[in-house]
Design an enzyme around this catalytic site. Structure first.
Site, PDB file in Angstrom:
ATOM      1  CG  ASN A  81      -1.586   1.277   1.342  1.00  0.00           C
ATOM      2  OD1 ASN A  81      -1.666   2.245   0.480  1.00  0.00           O
ATOM      3  ND2 ASN A  81      -2.704   1.236   2.355  1.00  0.00           N
ATOM      4  NE  ARG A  87      -3.456   7.542   0.115  1.00  0.00           N
ATOM      5  CZ  ARG A  87      -4.587   8.234   0.598  1.00  0.00           C
ATOM      6  NH1 ARG A  87      -5.710   7.344   0.545  1.00  0.00           N
ATOM      7  NH2 ARG A  87      -4.789   9.470   0.834  1.00  0.00           N
ATOM      8  CB  CYS A  88       1.187   1.931   4.389  1.00  0.00           C
ATOM      9  SG  CYS A  88       1.978   1.066   5.853  1.00  0.00           S
ATOM     10  N   GLY A  89       3.432   4.171   5.156  1.00  0.00           N
ATOM     11  CA  GLY A  89       4.910   4.369   5.366  1.00  0.00           C
ATOM     12  C   GLY A  89       5.846   3.152   5.521  1.00  0.00           C
ATOM     13  NE  ARG A 122       5.839   6.357   1.711  1.00  0.00           N
ATOM     14  CZ  ARG A 122       4.959   6.574   2.320  1.00  0.00           C
ATOM     15  NH1 ARG A 122       3.676   6.257   2.195  1.00  0.00           N
ATOM     16  NH2 ARG A 122       5.160   7.372   3.471  1.00  0.00           N
TER      17      ARG A 122
END
Length: 113
Positions: free
Chosen positions: A7, A9-11, A14
């Site tokens: 995802n 948008r998930c740190g 990433r």
């Protein structure tokens, strides 16, 4: 080939992807919010993780709290809830062959690469 259920948008997701990229190994990104796994795919992932379906659920998500928290659900119903609401799937999931991990904390990813 290594797969990461990611995802963007998930740190944490990433960070995990960057770690895999830096490893130099071949990998595939699966954007599970867009390309939602089927019931059988999710069941296979859970089996590779060696956990119960409820352990893959992000139980602090608003959707879970409002719709599922106080219900007695079977394993199959929990899987269907994650398919209907893929934001409930814990991330990132990294799969390498017949092994899988939830890469939280990030260091766990080293055990599967």
């Amino acid at each position: 080939m290594i797969q990461i259920y990611h995802n963007s948008r998930c740190g944490k997701s990433r960070e995990c992807l960057a770690f895999i990229e830096d490893s130099g190994k071949e990998y595939e990104i699966i954007k599970y919010l867009e390309d939602v796994p089927t019931f059988e795919e999710l069941k296979t992932i859970i089996k590779k993780l060696g956990i119960k379906p409820i352990e893959l659920v992000r139980q602090k998500e608003k959707i879970w709290i409002e719709n599922f928290k106080d219900k007695k659900l079977s394993d199959d119903e929990i899987i269907h809830a994650m398919i209907s609401n893929p934001i409930l799937i814990e991330r990132p999931i990294v799969i390498n062959g017949d092994k899988a991990i939830i890469a939280r904390p990030l260091e766990k990813v080293t055990t599967i690469l």
